[in-house]
Design an enzyme around this catalytic site. Structure first.
Site, short mmCIF file in Angstrom:
data_model
loop_
_atom_site.label_atom_id
_atom_site.label_comp_id
_atom_site.label_asym_id
_atom_site.label_seq_id
_atom_site.Cartn_x
_atom_site.Cartn_y
_atom_site.Cartn_z
N GLU A 6 -0.53 -9.99 -0.84
CA GLU A 6 -2.26 -9.95 -1.13
C GLU A 6 -2.87 -9.78 -2.78
O GLU A 6 -4.07 -10.94 -2.76
CB GLU A 6 -2.84 -8.35 -0.18
N GLU A 56 3.33 -5.78 7.48
CA GLU A 56 3.10 -4.80 7.85
C GLU A 56 3.22 -4.71 9.19
O GLU A 56 3.27 -3.49 9.88
CB GLU A 56 1.21 -5.36 8.03
N ALA A 97 1.21 -1.69 0.06
CA ALA A 97 0.17 -0.32 -0.23
C ALA A 97 1.12 1.39 0.07
O ALA A 97 2.30 1.47 0.44
CB ALA A 97 -1.19 -0.30 1.28
N GLY A 131 0.41 -4.69 0.96
CA GLY A 131 -0.71 -5.46 -0.09
C GLY A 131 0.14 -5.42 -1.74
O GLY A 131 -0.96 -6.05 -2.74
C1 3H9 Z 1 0.47 -2.46 3.06
O1 3H9 Z 1 1.04 -2.50 2.18
C2 3H9 Z 1 -0.49 -2.34 4.16
C3 3H9 Z 1 -1.54 -3.89 3.17
O2 3H9 Z 1 -1.89 -4.73 3.43
C4 3H9 Z 1 -2.94 -2.97 2.84
C5 3H9 Z 1 -4.17 -2.19 3.91
C6 3H9 Z 1 -5.21 -1.56 3.65
N1 3H9 Z 1 4.92 3.60 -0.08
O3 3H9 Z 1 13.19 1.67 0.96
P1 3H9 Z 1 13.22 2.85 -0.20
C7 3H9 Z 1 9.52 5.25 -0.94
S1 3H9 Z 1 1.67 -1.43 4.68
C8 3H9 Z 1 4.93 4.62 -0.12
O4 3H9 Z 1 14.80 3.36 -0.73
P2 3H9 Z 1 14.76 0.66 -1.50
C9 3H9 Z 1 10.40 5.46 -0.51
O5 3H9 Z 1 10.43 5.71 1.06
C10 3H9 Z 1 3.93 -1.70 3.07
N2 3H9 Z 1 6.57 4.54 -0.58
O6 3H9 Z 1 14.67 1.23 -1.90
C11 3H9 Z 1 11.11 5.80 -0.80
O7 3H9 Z 1 11.34 7.51 -1.14
P3 3H9 Z 1 12.40 8.48 -1.18
C12 3H9 Z 1 4.31 -2.67 2.98
C13 3H9 Z 1 7.33 4.11 -0.33
O8 3H9 Z 1 14.82 -0.83 -2.93
C14 3H9 Z 1 11.33 5.43 -2.47
O9 3H9 Z 1 9.79 4.20 -1.53
N3 3H9 Z 1 4.95 -3.02 2.64
C15 3H9 Z 1 6.83 2.85 -0.25
O10 3H9 Z 1 15.88 0.78 -0.57
C16 3H9 Z 1 12.47 3.89 -2.67
O11 3H9 Z 1 12.74 3.12 -1.12
C17 3H9 Z 1 6.45 -1.91 3.25
O12 3H9 Z 1 6.24 -2.00 3.69
C18 3H9 Z 1 5.71 3.03 -0.04
N4 3H9 Z 1 4.61 1.19 0.47
O13 3H9 Z 1 14.48 -0.94 -1.31
C19 3H9 Z 1 7.11 -1.95 2.15
N5 3H9 Z 1 7.86 1.74 0.37
O14 3H9 Z 1 13.26 8.34 -2.43
C20 3H9 Z 1 8.04 -0.64 2.30
C21 3H9 Z 1 8.79 2.64 -0.28
O15 3H9 Z 1 11.12 9.61 -1.38
N6 3H9 Z 1 9.46 -0.48 1.48
N7 3H9 Z 1 8.76 3.55 -0.79
O16 3H9 Z 1 12.79 8.46 0.10
C22 3H9 Z 1 10.50 -1.36 1.39
O17 3H9 Z 1 10.55 -2.53 2.09
C23 3H9 Z 1 11.42 -0.89 0.67
O18 3H9 Z 1 11.40 0.30 -0.04
C24 3H9 Z 1 11.51 -1.88 -1.12
C25 3H9 Z 1 12.46 -1.32 -1.98
C26 3H9 Z 1 11.99 -3.39 -0.50
C27 3H9 Z 1 9.94 -1.62 -1.85
#
Ligand code: 3H9
Length: 701
Positions: A104, A124, A62, A101
């Site tokens: 999901e 999450e 999400a 998400g």
């Molecule tokens: C969820 O899904 C809830 C559901 O159950 C549905 C509920 C209804 N959203 O980490 P990076 C941004 S909860 C918005 O440096 P990497 C991040 O802030 C979600 N922004 O890259 C950064 O911005 P900036 C569950 C996001 O290659 C840029 O993207 N998912 C999101 O080192 C690059 O990110 C997670 O918890 C997001 N979801 O790593 C996954 N994700 O450049 C969270 C990232 O402005 N994400 N951004 O600073 C991660 O773990 C890592 O970003 C990922 C890539 C491994 C994907």
């Protein structure tokens, strides 16, 4: 280019999500998927649908930036419904990371294939919430309760091969980046040819064998023990239990209700703050944003002690050449053995494979000849904390290092400007404060000196990322961010002991707050002699005369901590469990008497507030002094370097959440009861409190 597109390849409709950088499922993505699923279902030429993502990853979850704001339609349930209810089979094609998400949505598809390098997870709980797009209901139906518990409660992703083995993905794809779309088309073609009907997970039951109640009870107990104080894992287990006991729709409703409660919790706000704070810390200050980092692949390390070896291992793990310098043949042998022993251990424990073990061994060399650093791109000095020793090394380095080499000092306290001043190239110098053991600890303080060039700072941040550290930029002052704040924290622990609290009470109060260990346990673990030696190097006026009375006396008795078998606690041979020691109570009473302190009963609340608010107050001063750029950087420093509980977001976020006016009042109260020398609110703290603002507001200004 639209965020979600549909194109036809023969009888297959390919829905592609293109929302850089990580294809977060924003409102535009949700709306786009529904529109294109409907279009594909309405198109008589399409017989099967592939859902795929462009760029570096499948959907990473999400859009977290939407959390806490008014919900935007369409919501997740509508997207999930559109995918699962599609009357044409839908195949998710996964690369990179299918997280939260993202996974999901893939579970709502009828089939899943994944590139062999992909990772799949429901992280999450790391954000203080639970999967809220029916992941807690579909995942156990597909892979069974044990793996669903493992994935959802830990939040850790699994590899595509493991997912394949567990049935979470139906097929694994090998090869380069183009292999996945090709394989997805082929897979969809086969589904059509074979006439395979869509498989809807919501219509399945969770496989059960009677062990479920025990599994849930064990998961609850493990989560209580391993994730002390953290709510989301327990709530996720409740949602998984619902998958076993309720029909799908009711289980999904329960999941949604739990998600709502988690979303509103202070813990989820703190954990989401930590997520973004970590990413903000990597951003360079304005003056360095356009700097081009210098290329590097050869690292020189001076000093092969615990710190030097830890740094070397981190660099070797990143594929960098390391040349280490030791002062004589004996020290050289010790350092060499230490590196090879660590590499062997990494191999034995499965942390690296045989090929990496060989490569890393070959990348390492060690010598006593400083001239061997003439080709190094970045040199890290890691000898002990004595200004004269460091200066002398930098004078030598100035002669040996090539033009353009970056010279860094691993110091926890010393003035990097002074060190830089002995060279003819201060612009090439900065501090790199690693935390021990440097191959394990995630934090790296990058200390920008007065004359550090912007591209040198930018290069240090690239190095940090390469060796998988979380870097925080600090400017020069005694102790930089982390240790300058620590001084107050340890001072209060020392004073509280003298004033009447036992070491056990102090440590337990701080552990109950959420730290993995208390301050006095930490002092024993680190060894008291280093602090003792450091205090002698600085004017006594820096320190509270009473704070270190007990510790100084213990060092002089050769009770230096765990390493001498006794410190503030006593230890049994071969055991690191701190045991209370009546001798300490006696010494403390004697020292209190000498200091003219009347011992009293102290509440746990006072212990926590004095230790933690001393961090907050000093943190505010660091912001005023521009030593730290952002309050969130201070939080990251404490989360990754000092064990501050992540679910509290870091000291500055914790203070903001409690209310800066309340924090100010409490500090003033301590000013009245224990004295104003340390207990006067920092002007910035006072200003923000008066304006009704938080440290997050300060960062945003
Ligand atoms: C969820 O899904 C809830 C559901 O159950 C549905 C509920 C209804 N959203 O980490 P990076 C941004 S909860 C918005 O440096 P990497 C991040 O802030 C979600 N922004 O890259 C950064 O911005 P900036 C569950 C996001 O290659 C840029 O993207 N998912 C999101 O080192 C690059 O990110 C997670 O918890 C997001 N979801 O790593 C996954 N994700 O450049 C969270 C990232 O402005 N994400 N951004 O600073 C991660 O773990 C890592 O970003 C990922 C890539 C491994 C994907």
């Amino acid at each position: 280019m639209s965020t979600v597109s549909l194109h036809k390849q023969g009888r297959i409709g390919v829905i592609a999500v293109d929302h850089p950088p990580v294809n977060a499922i924003s409102q535009a993505v949700r709306e786009g998927i529904i529109t294109q699923i409907n279009a594909a279902n309405a198109d008589g030429h399409i017989a099967a649908i592939v859902l795929i993502a462009k760029g570096r990853t499948f959907m990473a979850g999400a859009d977290i930036t939407e959390f806490g704001k008014a919900p935007k339609s369409p919501g997740f349930p509508q997207v999930i419904n559109a995918l699962e209810q599609s009357h044409k089979p839908v195949i998710a094609a996964i690369h990179g990371t299918a997280l939260g998400g993202g996974l999901e949505l893939a579970l709502a598809c009828h089939f899943r294939i994944a590139h062999e390098g992909a990772k799949l997870g429901l992280p999450e709980v790391t954000l203080g919430i639970i999967p809220g797009a029916q992941g807690t209901q579909r995942l156990p139906r597909l892979v069974g309760l044990p793996l669903a518990l493992e994935m959802i409660v830990s939040g850790k992703p699994i590899t595509a091969p493991k997912a394949h083995q567990a049935g979470l993905v139906d097929d694994l794809v090998k090869g380069d980046a183009d292999a996945l779309p090709r394989a997805a088309i082929a897979y969809a073609d086969k589904i059509i040819t074979d006439g395979t009907a869509p498989r809807r997970l919501s219509q399945m039951e969770v496989p059960q064998n009677g062990s479920e109640a025990d599994l849930l009870a064990k998961a609850r107990a493990d989560a209580t023990r391993k994730m002390r104080g953290v709510l989301a894992p327990q709530k996720a287990i409740d949602a998984l239990e619902a998958a076993l006991t309720l029909p799908f729709e009711d289980g999904a409703a329960k999941e949604r209700a739990i998600l709502g409660a988690c979303m509103a919790s202070p813990q989820s706000k703190a954990l989401q703050h930590a997520f973004f704070a970590e990413r903000k810390a990597a951003r360079l200050p304005k003056h360095a944003q356009n700097a081009t980092p210098r290329p590097f692949n050869q690292i020189g390390i001076i000093g092969g002690g615990t710190m030097g070896c830890g740094i070397a291992l981190a660099c070797l793990g990143a594929g960098l050449y390391v040349t280490m310098i030791e002062r004589d043949a004996d020290a050289l042998k010790r350092a060499q053995n230490s590196i090879h022993k660590s590499l062997d251990e990494n191999l034995a424990r499965g942390r690296i494979d045989k090929a990496a073990h060989t490569t890393q061994g070959a990348l390492f060399s060690i010598t006593t000849d400083m001239a061997a650093l003439s080709e190094a791109d970045i040199i890290i000095e890691a000898v002990f904390e004595k200004m004269e020793v460091k200066k002398s090394i930098f004078r030598d380095l100035d002669k040996v290092a090539k033009k353009g080499a970056i010279l860094t000092t691993n110091t926890s306290y010393l003035n990097v400007d002074d060190i830089a001043s002995v060279t003819g190239r201060p612009a090439d110098i900065l501090g790199l404060h690693f935390f021990s053991p440097a191959n394990i600890m995630k934090l790296l303080e990058v200390v920008e000196a007065k004359k550090t060039a912007p591209d040198v700072l930018a290069t240090a941040m690239v190095l940090a990322k390469k060796i998988r550290k979380i870097a925080v930029i600090a400017r020069v002052c005694h102790g930089f961010i982390g240790n300058r704040m620590l001084e107050g924290y340890l001072r209060e622990a020392g004073l509280l002991m003298l004033e009447g609290a036992t070491p056990q009470q102090i440590d337990k109060a701080i552990r109950d707050f959420g730290y993995p260990m208390g301050p006095l346990q930490m002092i024993d673990m680190a060894g008291m002699d280093i602090g003792y030696m450091l205090r002698k190097q600085f004017p006594a006026s820096r320190f509270d005369p009473n704070a270190y009375r007990v510790m100084n006396r213990l060092v002089e008795m050769d009770r230096k901590g765990q390493k001498t078998g006794a410190g503030i606690y006593r230890y049994e041979a071969g055991n690191r469990t701190p045991l209370p020691d009546p001798a300490i109570d006696k010494i403390t009473e004697e020292e209190a008497q000498k200091a003219g302190i009347t011992r009293r009963t102290i509440s746990d609340e006072e212990i926590v507030d004095r230790c933690i608010l001393s961090l907050v107050n000093e943190g505010a001063r660091l912001l005023e002094d521009r030593i730290a750029m952002r309050a969130s950087d201070i939080d990251v420093t404490y989360l990754y370097g000092y064990g501050f509980p992540r679910w509290r977001g870091g000291p500055m976020f914790y203070a903001s959440q409690r209310g800066l006016d309340k924090i100010c009042d409490r500090i003033k109260q301590f000013g009245e009861t224990v004295g104003t020398r340390w207990w006067t609110p920092a002007p910035l703290l006072q200003k923000l409190a008066q304006e009704g603002k938080t440290f997050t507001d300060f960062d945003a200004e």
